[in-house]
Design a protein around this motif. Structure first.
Motif, PDB file in Angstrom:
ATOM      1  N   ILE A 132       0.836  -1.205   0.000  1.00 20.86           N
ATOM      2  CA  ILE A 132       0.000   0.000   0.000  1.00 20.86           C
ATOM      3  C   ILE A 132       0.868   1.251   0.000  1.00 20.86           C
ATOM      4  O   ILE A 132       0.603   2.218  -0.729  1.00 20.86           O
ATOM      5  CB  ILE A 132      -0.945  -0.016   1.214  1.00 20.86           C
ATOM      6  N   MET A 133       1.927   1.238   0.802  1.00 16.29           N
ATOM      7  CA  MET A 133       2.801   2.396   0.883  1.00 16.29           C
ATOM      8  C   MET A 133       3.524   2.632  -0.448  1.00 16.29           C
ATOM      9  O   MET A 133       3.614   3.764  -0.935  1.00 16.29           O
ATOM     10  CB  MET A 133       3.824   2.208   1.999  1.00 16.29           C
TER      11      MET A 133
ATOM     12  N   LEU B  73       2.361   8.771   6.562  1.00 10.89           N
ATOM     13  CA  LEU B  73       2.483   7.314   6.542  1.00 10.89           C
ATOM     14  C   LEU B  73       3.953   6.890   6.623  1.00 10.89           C
ATOM     15  O   LEU B  73       4.314   5.972   7.371  1.00 10.89           O
ATOM     16  CB  LEU B  73       1.838   6.762   5.263  1.00 10.89           C
ATOM     17  N   VAL B  74       4.814   7.554   5.850  1.00 11.28           N
ATOM     18  CA  VAL B  74       6.239   7.224   5.872  1.00 11.28           C
ATOM     19  C   VAL B  74       6.838   7.536   7.239  1.00 11.28           C
ATOM     20  O   VAL B  74       7.625   6.755   7.796  1.00 11.28           O
ATOM     21  CB  VAL B  74       6.987   7.989   4.763  1.00 11.28           C
ATOM     22  N   ALA B  75       6.486   8.690   7.798  1.00 15.07           N
ATOM     23  CA  ALA B  75       7.045   9.090   9.092  1.00 15.07           C
ATOM     24  C   ALA B  75       6.684   8.108  10.200  1.00 15.07           C
ATOM     25  O   ALA B  75       7.509   7.809  11.080  1.00 15.07           O
ATOM     26  CB  ALA B  75       6.564  10.497   9.445  1.00 15.07           C
ATOM     27  N   LEU B  76       5.470   7.562  10.149  1.00 17.77           N
ATOM     28  CA  LEU B  76       4.989   6.735  11.250  1.00 17.77           C
ATOM     29  C   LEU B  76       5.171   5.236  11.022  1.00 17.77           C
ATOM     30  O   LEU B  76       5.332   4.483  11.989  1.00 17.77           O
ATOM     31  CB  LEU B  76       3.503   7.024  11.504  1.00 17.77           C
ATOM     32  N   ARG B  77       5.159   4.785   9.764  1.00 21.77           N
ATOM     33  CA  ARG B  77       5.062   3.351   9.511  1.00 21.77           C
ATOM     34  C   ARG B  77       6.208   2.743   8.711  1.00 21.77           C
ATOM     35  O   ARG B  77       6.345   1.524   8.676  1.00 21.77           O
ATOM     36  CB  ARG B  77       3.739   3.038   8.775  1.00 21.77           C
TER      37      ARG B  77
ATOM     38  N   LEU C 121      12.977  10.043   1.575  1.00 19.76           N
ATOM     39  CA  LEU C 121      11.524  10.078   1.386  1.00 19.76           C
ATOM     40  C   LEU C 121      10.894  11.245   2.139  1.00 19.76           C
ATOM     41  O   LEU C 121      10.025  11.954   1.610  1.00 19.76           O
ATOM     42  CB  LEU C 121      10.896   8.769   1.846  1.00 19.76           C
ATOM     43  N   LEU C 122      11.316  11.478   3.359  1.00 17.05           N
ATOM     44  CA  LEU C 122      10.748  12.566   4.158  1.00 17.05           C
ATOM     45  C   LEU C 122      11.069  13.924   3.539  1.00 17.05           C
ATOM     46  O   LEU C 122      10.212  14.816   3.488  1.00 17.05           O
ATOM     47  CB  LEU C 122      11.271  12.489   5.598  1.00 17.05           C
ATOM     48  N   MET C 123      12.283  14.089   3.055  1.00 14.82           N
ATOM     49  CA  MET C 123      12.647  15.352   2.400  1.00 14.82           C
ATOM     50  C   MET C 123      11.845  15.560   1.120  1.00 14.82           C
ATOM     51  O   MET C 123      11.323  16.648   0.857  1.00 14.82           O
ATOM     52  CB  MET C 123      14.149  15.369   2.096  1.00 14.82           C
ATOM     53  N   GLY C 124      11.756  14.510   0.320  1.00 23.14           N
ATOM     54  CA  GLY C 124      11.046  14.626  -0.947  1.00 23.14           C
ATOM     55  C   GLY C 124       9.565  14.897  -0.774  1.00 23.14           C
ATOM     56  O   GLY C 124       8.991  15.755  -1.464  1.00 23.14           O
ATOM     57  N   LEU C 125       8.934  14.198   0.135  1.00 20.45           N
ATOM     58  CA  LEU C 125       7.498  14.391   0.349  1.00 20.45           C
ATOM     59  C   LEU C 125       7.198  15.782   0.908  1.00 20.45           C
ATOM     60  O   LEU C 125       6.191  16.402   0.548  1.00 20.45           O
ATOM     61  CB  LEU C 125       6.962  13.312   1.288  1.00 20.45           C
ATOM     62  N   SER C 126       8.059  16.287   1.769  1.00 21.60           N
ATOM     63  CA  SER C 126       7.870  17.650   2.290  1.00 21.60           C
ATOM     64  C   SER C 126       7.927  18.669   1.161  1.00 21.60           C
ATOM     65  O   SER C 126       7.089  19.577   1.076  1.00 21.60           O
ATOM     66  CB  SER C 126       8.933  17.963   3.347  1.00 21.60           C
ATOM     67  N   GLY C 127       8.917  18.531   0.272  1.00 20.53           N
ATOM     68  CA  GLY C 127       9.027  19.449  -0.860  1.00 20.53           C
ATOM     69  C   GLY C 127       7.855  19.341  -1.815  1.00 20.53           C
ATOM     70  O   GLY C 127       7.394  20.339  -2.378  1.00 20.53           O
TER      71      GLY C 127
END
Length: 388
Positions: free
Chosen positions: A3-4, A167-171, A68-74
């Motif tokens: 799913i992710m 979702l990425v941050a938590l799971r 992933l966290l950097m990319g999703l924030s941008g």
């Protein structure tokens, strides 16, 4: 995990397909040329492709989760910026940021598959994740055709990007088996790029994905102007048609898994190559005959999408197979070449589209379908198996 991965990969069609029905509105609201409206798409894709060359080795060095966290924030910031612009130039600038950020998420998703799964199983896992992408690709143009105003489509992209970030941050648990502390060193990076692009297996599957995606991108970039302006379709029906194309793609991903349970990857790709060429030929002949029926173009492209649903999971998973220690870098090179071809295609379409002909869209897809089929029947058959 499936799913992710589906959500991460699906952010790309959200960023393109969702606002395709509104491209003519964007053009008219800023009193811009068709080529400028197309630039909001092609600039996005150029940034998306080029950024992966940096994101790939960075993820090999730091791990997939930080990137992933950097990319999703941008991505979220870029989408919010697009929703608030007052000029075409500002829209293009925010789309550049959005595209560059998205490069991290899609590249990491492909690398995660290589991190966690063996090659043949990886192709099946990738097909499941791309089924999720297909669901979002179905919802994107349908909702884009129903949403009021193109700015609301950008807000919807920000919302989905925020969901993926949470979702990425938590799971998400880090997938890379071992970080490469030398991944960002210039000498090592140049050596890795050279090793990747010289590998025959990478060349075969990378070209397969690039050519198949180029045909899809030709449809994406040209369809709104062709169907709405040339064939007289309304925005709501156009969105529904694009959604049906996504359903055909989902069908292709299911067919991919079914084929891979019965045969090897090369055989599955050869069958898909025949489907691609048949679809492209039907489109090209319809245009040369001067047909103005929407079905003459929509039905063959549905067949093309089924083939695309087989080519992409097989190609994307196997292109990075020879590089378990540099999966991020290999995925990045594949993504870069794919988007470079898409950018060139979009630039050509921006100069070629007009209000009276279906030829740029139909003949473009025919050309790329032939390239896909030839690659599937030659390079993939010769170099597509793992050599120990």
């Amino acid at each position: 995990m499936i799913i992710m991965l589906g959500l991460l990969l699906g952010l790309q069609p959200l960023a393109t397909d969702m606002y395709l029905p509104a491209l003519p509105l964007i053009q008219s609201s800023f009193a811009a040329q068709v080529s400028q409206a197309q630039l909001t798409l092609t600039a996005f894709l150029l940034a998306f492709g080029c950024s992966q060359l940096g994101w790939g080795p960075l993820s090999d060095r730091l791990g997939r989760k930080p990137v992933l966290l950097m990319g999703l924030s941008g991505y979220v910031i870029g989408a919010l910026g697009c929703a608030s612009v007052q000029s075409m130039e500002a829209l293009i600038a925010w789309r550049l940021l959005q595209g560059a950020s998205l490069g991290a998420t899609v590249m990491c998703a492909r690398a995660v598959v290589r991190d966690l799964y063996a090659p043949h199983l990886g192709a099946q896992v990738m097909s499941k994740a791309l089924t999720g992408l297909g669901v979002l690709a179905f919802l994107a143009p349908v909702s884009g055709g129903l949403l009021v105003g193109w700015r609301s489509t950008m807000l919807a992209q920000a919302l989905m990007g925020g969901l993926a970030l949470l979702l990425v941050a938590l799971r998400f648990a880090e997938s890379i088996p071992q970080r490469n502390p030398q991944a960002l060193q210039p000498g090592n990076l140049l050596h890795s790029w050279a090793r990747i692009v010289r590998n025959p297996m990478f060349q075969a599957y990378s070209l397969l994905t690039c050519f198949s995606y180029a045909g899809l991108f030709t449809q994406l970039a040209a369809s709104s102007f062709t169907y709405l302006n040339v064939l007289g379709m309304n925005r709501t029906h156009y969105g529904l048609m694009m959604g049906c194309n996504a359903l055909c793609y989902i069908t292709g991903t299911f067919a991919c898994r079914r084929l891979l349970r019965r045969m090897n990857v090369q055989q599955a790709v050869a069958i898909a190559g025949l489907l691609s060429l048949t679809a492209g030929t039907l489109l090209g002949l319809a245009s040369l005959a001067g047909l103005r029926s929407i079905w003459a173009y929509a039905l063959p492209f549905g067949l093309y999408q089924i083939a695309h649903g087989i080519h992409m999971p097989c190609g994307q998973s196997n292109a990075v197979t020879p590089f378990p220690q540099a999966a991020g870098t290999a995925s990045a090179v594949n993504g870069f070449v794919m988007m470079l071809i898409a950018f060139a295609t979009g630039h050509w379409l921006g100069q070629s589209l007009n209000a009276s002909s279906t030829a740029p869209m139909a003949l473009g897809i025919w050309f790329w379908s032939a390239c896909t089929a030839v690659t599937a029947w030659t390079l993939v058959q010769r170099f597509g198996a793992i050599r120990h």
